[in-house]
Design a protein around this motif. Structure first.
Motif, PDB file in Angstrom:
ATOM      1  N   TRP A 203     -11.652 -18.593 -50.191  1.00 44.26           N
ATOM      2  CA  TRP A 203     -10.486 -18.019 -50.979  1.00 44.26           C
ATOM      3  C   TRP A 203      -9.152 -18.943 -51.023  1.00 44.26           C
ATOM      4  O   TRP A 203      -9.353 -19.776 -50.480  1.00 44.26           O
ATOM      5  N   PHE A 204      -8.529 -18.556 -52.125  1.00 43.54           N
ATOM      6  CA  PHE A 204      -7.631 -19.831 -52.690  1.00 43.54           C
ATOM      7  C   PHE A 204      -6.157 -19.321 -52.895  1.00 43.54           C
ATOM      8  O   PHE A 204      -6.001 -17.889 -53.326  1.00 43.54           O
ATOM      9  N   CYS A 205      -5.163 -20.175 -52.948  1.00 46.10           N
ATOM     10  CA  CYS A 205      -3.730 -19.490 -53.313  1.00 46.10           C
ATOM     11  C   CYS A 205      -3.732 -19.415 -54.920  1.00 46.10           C
ATOM     12  O   CYS A 205      -2.903 -18.689 -55.033  1.00 46.10           O
ATOM     13  N   CYS A 206      -4.340 -19.875 -55.550  1.00 47.07           N
ATOM     14  CA  CYS A 206      -4.354 -19.878 -56.992  1.00 47.07           C
ATOM     15  C   CYS A 206      -5.672 -20.163 -57.667  1.00 47.07           C
ATOM     16  O   CYS A 206      -6.526 -20.650 -56.951  1.00 47.07           O
TER      17      CYS A 206
ATOM     18  N   THR B 260      -6.861 -11.438 -54.079  1.00 43.21           N
ATOM     19  CA  THR B 260      -6.972 -13.102 -53.844  1.00 43.21           C
ATOM     20  C   THR B 260      -7.830 -13.504 -54.516  1.00 43.21           C
ATOM     21  O   THR B 260      -9.036 -13.211 -54.598  1.00 43.21           O
ATOM     22  N   VAL B 261      -7.746 -14.836 -54.962  1.00 42.63           N
ATOM     23  CA  VAL B 261      -8.425 -15.732 -55.749  1.00 42.63           C
ATOM     24  C   VAL B 261      -9.489 -15.820 -55.050  1.00 42.63           C
ATOM     25  O   VAL B 261      -9.588 -16.646 -53.828  1.00 42.63           O
ATOM     26  N   GLN B 262     -10.880 -15.808 -55.333  1.00 42.44           N
ATOM     27  CA  GLN B 262     -12.109 -16.172 -54.339  1.00 42.44           C
ATOM     28  C   GLN B 262     -13.236 -16.710 -55.277  1.00 42.44           C
ATOM     29  O   GLN B 262     -13.348 -16.471 -56.478  1.00 42.44           O
ATOM     30  N   CYS B 263     -14.168 -17.362 -54.799  1.00 42.11           N
ATOM     31  CA  CYS B 263     -15.458 -17.683 -55.219  1.00 42.11           C
ATOM     32  C   CYS B 263     -16.416 -17.639 -54.194  1.00 42.11           C
ATOM     33  O   CYS B 263     -16.103 -18.149 -53.044  1.00 42.11           O
ATOM     34  N   THR B 264     -17.638 -17.708 -54.458  1.00 46.91           N
ATOM     35  CA  THR B 264     -18.776 -17.860 -53.451  1.00 46.91           C
ATOM     36  C   THR B 264     -19.756 -18.774 -53.733  1.00 46.91           C
ATOM     37  O   THR B 264     -20.147 -18.846 -55.189  1.00 46.91           O
ATOM     38  N   ASP B 265     -20.149 -19.786 -52.861  1.00 42.00           N
ATOM     39  CA  ASP B 265     -21.245 -20.654 -53.241  1.00 42.00           C
ATOM     40  C   ASP B 265     -22.269 -20.308 -51.938  1.00 42.00           C
ATOM     41  O   ASP B 265     -22.201 -19.273 -51.396  1.00 42.00           O
ATOM     42  N   GLU B 266     -23.176 -21.307 -51.872  1.00 41.30           N
ATOM     43  CA  GLU B 266     -24.427 -21.485 -50.875  1.00 41.30           C
ATOM     44  C   GLU B 266     -23.721 -21.344 -49.381  1.00 41.30           C
ATOM     45  O   GLU B 266     -24.461 -20.712 -48.486  1.00 41.30           O
ATOM     46  N   SER B 267     -22.386 -21.822 -49.087  1.00 43.03           N
ATOM     47  CA  SER B 267     -21.907 -21.841 -47.907  1.00 43.03           C
ATOM     48  C   SER B 267     -21.187 -20.423 -47.551  1.00 43.03           C
ATOM     49  O   SER B 267     -21.013 -20.275 -46.592  1.00 43.03           O
ATOM     50  N   GLY B 268     -20.942 -19.504 -48.618  1.00 38.68           N
ATOM     51  CA  GLY B 268     -20.294 -18.167 -48.279  1.00 38.68           C
ATOM     52  C   GLY B 268     -19.109 -18.293 -49.068  1.00 38.68           C
ATOM     53  O   GLY B 268     -18.672 -18.954 -50.237  1.00 38.68           O
ATOM     54  N   PRO B 269     -18.284 -17.025 -48.904  1.00 39.73           N
ATOM     55  CA  PRO B 269     -16.898 -16.893 -49.849  1.00 39.73           C
ATOM     56  C   PRO B 269     -16.020 -17.918 -49.183  1.00 39.73           C
ATOM     57  O   PRO B 269     -15.832 -18.343 -48.309  1.00 39.73           O
TER      58      PRO B 269
ATOM     59  N   ARG C  32      -9.029 -23.059 -56.939  1.00 36.47           N
ATOM     60  CA  ARG C  32     -10.457 -22.554 -57.112  1.00 36.47           C
ATOM     61  C   ARG C  32     -11.026 -23.300 -58.097  1.00 36.47           C
ATOM     62  O   ARG C  32     -12.105 -23.791 -57.983  1.00 36.47           O
ATOM     63  N   ASP C  33     -10.258 -23.652 -59.303  1.00 33.92           N
ATOM     64  CA  ASP C  33     -11.168 -24.342 -60.322  1.00 33.92           C
ATOM     65  C   ASP C  33     -11.523 -25.932 -59.972  1.00 33.92           C
ATOM     66  O   ASP C  33     -12.716 -26.340 -60.068  1.00 33.92           O
ATOM     67  N   THR C  34     -10.563 -26.314 -59.008  1.00 34.48           N
ATOM     68  CA  THR C  34     -10.729 -27.729 -58.238  1.00 34.48           C
ATOM     69  C   THR C  34     -12.085 -27.793 -57.559  1.00 34.48           C
ATOM     70  O   THR C  34     -12.937 -28.715 -57.368  1.00 34.48           O
ATOM     71  N   PHE C  35     -12.123 -26.647 -56.730  1.00 34.97           N
ATOM     72  CA  PHE C  35     -12.987 -26.488 -55.649  1.00 34.97           C
ATOM     73  C   PHE C  35     -14.571 -26.282 -56.479  1.00 34.97           C
ATOM     74  O   PHE C  35     -15.425 -26.790 -55.898  1.00 34.97           O
ATOM     75  N   VAL C  36     -14.582 -25.262 -57.626  1.00 30.53           N
ATOM     76  CA  VAL C  36     -15.805 -25.297 -58.252  1.00 30.53           C
ATOM     77  C   VAL C  36     -16.062 -26.752 -58.941  1.00 30.53           C
ATOM     78  O   VAL C  36     -17.353 -26.981 -58.937  1.00 30.53           O
ATOM     79  N   ALA C  37     -15.147 -27.334 -59.569  1.00 31.93           N
ATOM     80  CA  ALA C  37     -15.339 -28.721 -60.165  1.00 31.93           C
ATOM     81  C   ALA C  37     -16.077 -29.642 -59.013  1.00 31.93           C
ATOM     82  O   ALA C  37     -16.766 -30.476 -59.157  1.00 31.93           O
ATOM     83  N   ARG C  38     -15.513 -29.669 -57.747  1.00 30.86           N
ATOM     84  CA  ARG C  38     -15.762 -30.764 -56.622  1.00 30.86           C
ATOM     85  C   ARG C  38     -17.104 -30.310 -56.265  1.00 30.86           C
ATOM     86  O   ARG C  38     -17.973 -31.152 -56.062  1.00 30.86           O
ATOM     87  N   SER C  39     -17.407 -28.955 -56.100  1.00 27.83           N
ATOM     88  CA  SER C  39     -18.691 -28.730 -55.784  1.00 27.83           C
ATOM     89  C   SER C  39     -19.820 -29.024 -56.657  1.00 27.83           C
ATOM     90  O   SER C  39     -21.046 -29.244 -56.296  1.00 27.83           O
ATOM     91  N   ALA C  40     -19.494 -29.168 -58.017  1.00 22.51           N
ATOM     92  CA  ALA C  40     -20.439 -29.580 -58.806  1.00 22.51           C
ATOM     93  C   ALA C  40     -20.697 -30.993 -58.945  1.00 22.51           C
ATOM     94  O   ALA C  40     -21.058 -31.431 -59.809  1.00 22.51           O
ATOM     95  N   GLY C  41     -19.897 -31.799 -58.326  1.00 19.11           N
ATOM     96  CA  GLY C  41     -19.630 -33.075 -58.250  1.00 19.11           C
ATOM     97  C   GLY C  41     -18.606 -33.897 -59.193  1.00 19.11           C
ATOM     98  O   GLY C  41     -18.358 -35.126 -59.247  1.00 19.11           O
ATOM     99  N   GLY C  42     -17.713 -33.233 -59.796  1.00 16.86           N
ATOM    100  CA  GLY C  42     -16.755 -33.744 -60.412  1.00 16.86           C
ATOM    101  C   GLY C  42     -15.550 -33.969 -59.890  1.00 16.86           C
ATOM    102  O   GLY C  42     -14.726 -35.164 -60.384  1.00 16.86           O
ATOM    103  N   LEU C  43     -15.176 -33.747 -58.645  1.00 18.63           N
ATOM    104  CA  LEU C  43     -14.063 -34.017 -58.096  1.00 18.63           C
ATOM    105  C   LEU C  43     -14.234 -34.282 -56.537  1.00 18.63           C
ATOM    106  O   LEU C  43     -15.087 -33.603 -55.869  1.00 18.63           O
ATOM    107  N   GLN C  44     -13.289 -34.844 -55.851  1.00 14.29           N
ATOM    108  CA  GLN C  44     -13.102 -35.110 -54.532  1.00 14.29           C
ATOM    109  C   GLN C  44     -12.450 -33.999 -53.890  1.00 14.29           C
ATOM    110  O   GLN C  44     -11.425 -33.632 -54.496  1.00 14.29           O
TER     111      GLN C  44
END
Length: 323
Positions: free
Chosen positions: A301-304, A290-299, A308-320
């Protein structure tokens, strides 16, 4: 998705069958462009969500994965319709499960999911007419039967205990307590002793059983139908076993048997872990792939990988975040 191009799905299915591993076969029966799947595409899914084969894109895969896991647990086939959000395709929904996937790029799928669960085992101890009649009756009902001779070395041992649904002690003497104890220690959820009410109670009273263990032992085993002959007694015995299965006394999960009130619940009894994709809102079955990433709030999981890339970009302030 886990796949192995070196083996055909039939080879994988044969391996599962040989190992008594339950699985579900998912077959695409109808596909609407532009989905990547085609009618006839197949995949196999195991109880922990591992998948072999191809039935469409990542979002379709997640819907198939979790539906297949549930199908294995329920033991019932499912017609799954995978539709894009807002689509008006395949409107007739009677008898079908509909999955709406926000991240599906387009097209609709109909996928039939059929669980393949190993036949539960009935363990019969004894070589007298009643024991042999129980063997015949259990086979007639479609169970796999393992009969043990109590006079042989290891005659009380329960082979493949995880798959044994019931152990029937029909020795009419001998070490009946030892046979009962062996079945209990192997985790068999239903243990039946063929004996009179008085003799059966005396045997159990001398065994110092715990309350949960005593609940799993049934003596005299069998529904009272006024049985007299060995075949009639066997019918009453198997009637009680079937009643325990159908009425909740024995829970069969992933092709193995467990007492409905067993202490060993845990993750296996509840099924594989499921998490919600924080971008598209889809529920995904968590597996090693399963596609996954971890940030300061914890792990997370994503469908694709797109989510995940959208989540990472959003966390960096690039997307809502998706609403």
């Amino acid at each position: 998705m886990t796949s192995d191009d070196r083996r055909s799905l039939d080879e994988v299915a044969a391996e599962f069958t040989d190992r008594r591993t339950p699985f579900a076969r998912a077959t695409v029966v109808r596909a609407q462009p532009p989905t990547s799947a085609r009618a006839g595409d197949q995949a196999l899914v195991t109880p922990d969500g591992q998948m072999f084969g191809f039935v469409g894109g990542q979002c379709a895969i997640e819907s198939v994965r979790q539906t297949a896991v549930d199908s294995i647990a329920d033991g019932e086939g499912v017609l799954l319709r995978v539709l894009p959000d807002g689509a008006d395709a395949y409107p007739e929904t009677s008898g079908a499960l509909v999955a709406v996937n926000p991240c599906l790029s387009g097209g609709a799928l109909e996928i039939f999911i059929q669980p393949v669960v190993p036949t539960p085992i009935i363990h019969v101890i004894g070589d007298k007419p009643i024991a042999l009649a129980v063997v015949d009756q259990a086979r007639l009902l479609g169970f796999e039967v393992r009969r043990a001779d109590p006079d042989e070395a290891g005659g009380h041992d329960v082979s493949e205990p995880d798959a044994v649904m019931a152990s029937i002690v029909a020795t009419h003497g001998g070490d009946e307590a030892g046979a009962i104890r062996a079945a209990l220690e192997s985790g068999v959820p239903f243990v039946g002793l063929v004996a009179s009410r008085t003799r059966g109670a005396a045997i159990l009273d001398a065994m110092d059983l715990s309350a949960p263990e005593r609940k799993r032992v049934h003596t005299p085993v069998g529904i009272d139908i006024g049985a007299r002959t060995p075949p009639e007694i066997a019918l009453s015995v198997m009637a009680q076993v079937v009643a325990a299965i159908r009425q909740g006394g024995i829970a069969v999960t992933h092709g193995t048997a467990a007492g409905a009130d067993a202490d060993a619940a845990g993750a296996d009894a509840e099924g594989p872990r499921r998490e919600v994709d924080p971008i598209c809102g889809m529920t995904v079955v968590v597996t090693d792939d399963t596609v996954q990433c971890t940030d300061e709030s914890g792990p997370h999981w994503f469908c694709c990988t797109g989510c995940r890339d959208t989540f990472v970009a959003r966390s960096a302030g690039g997307l809502q975040a998706a609403r």
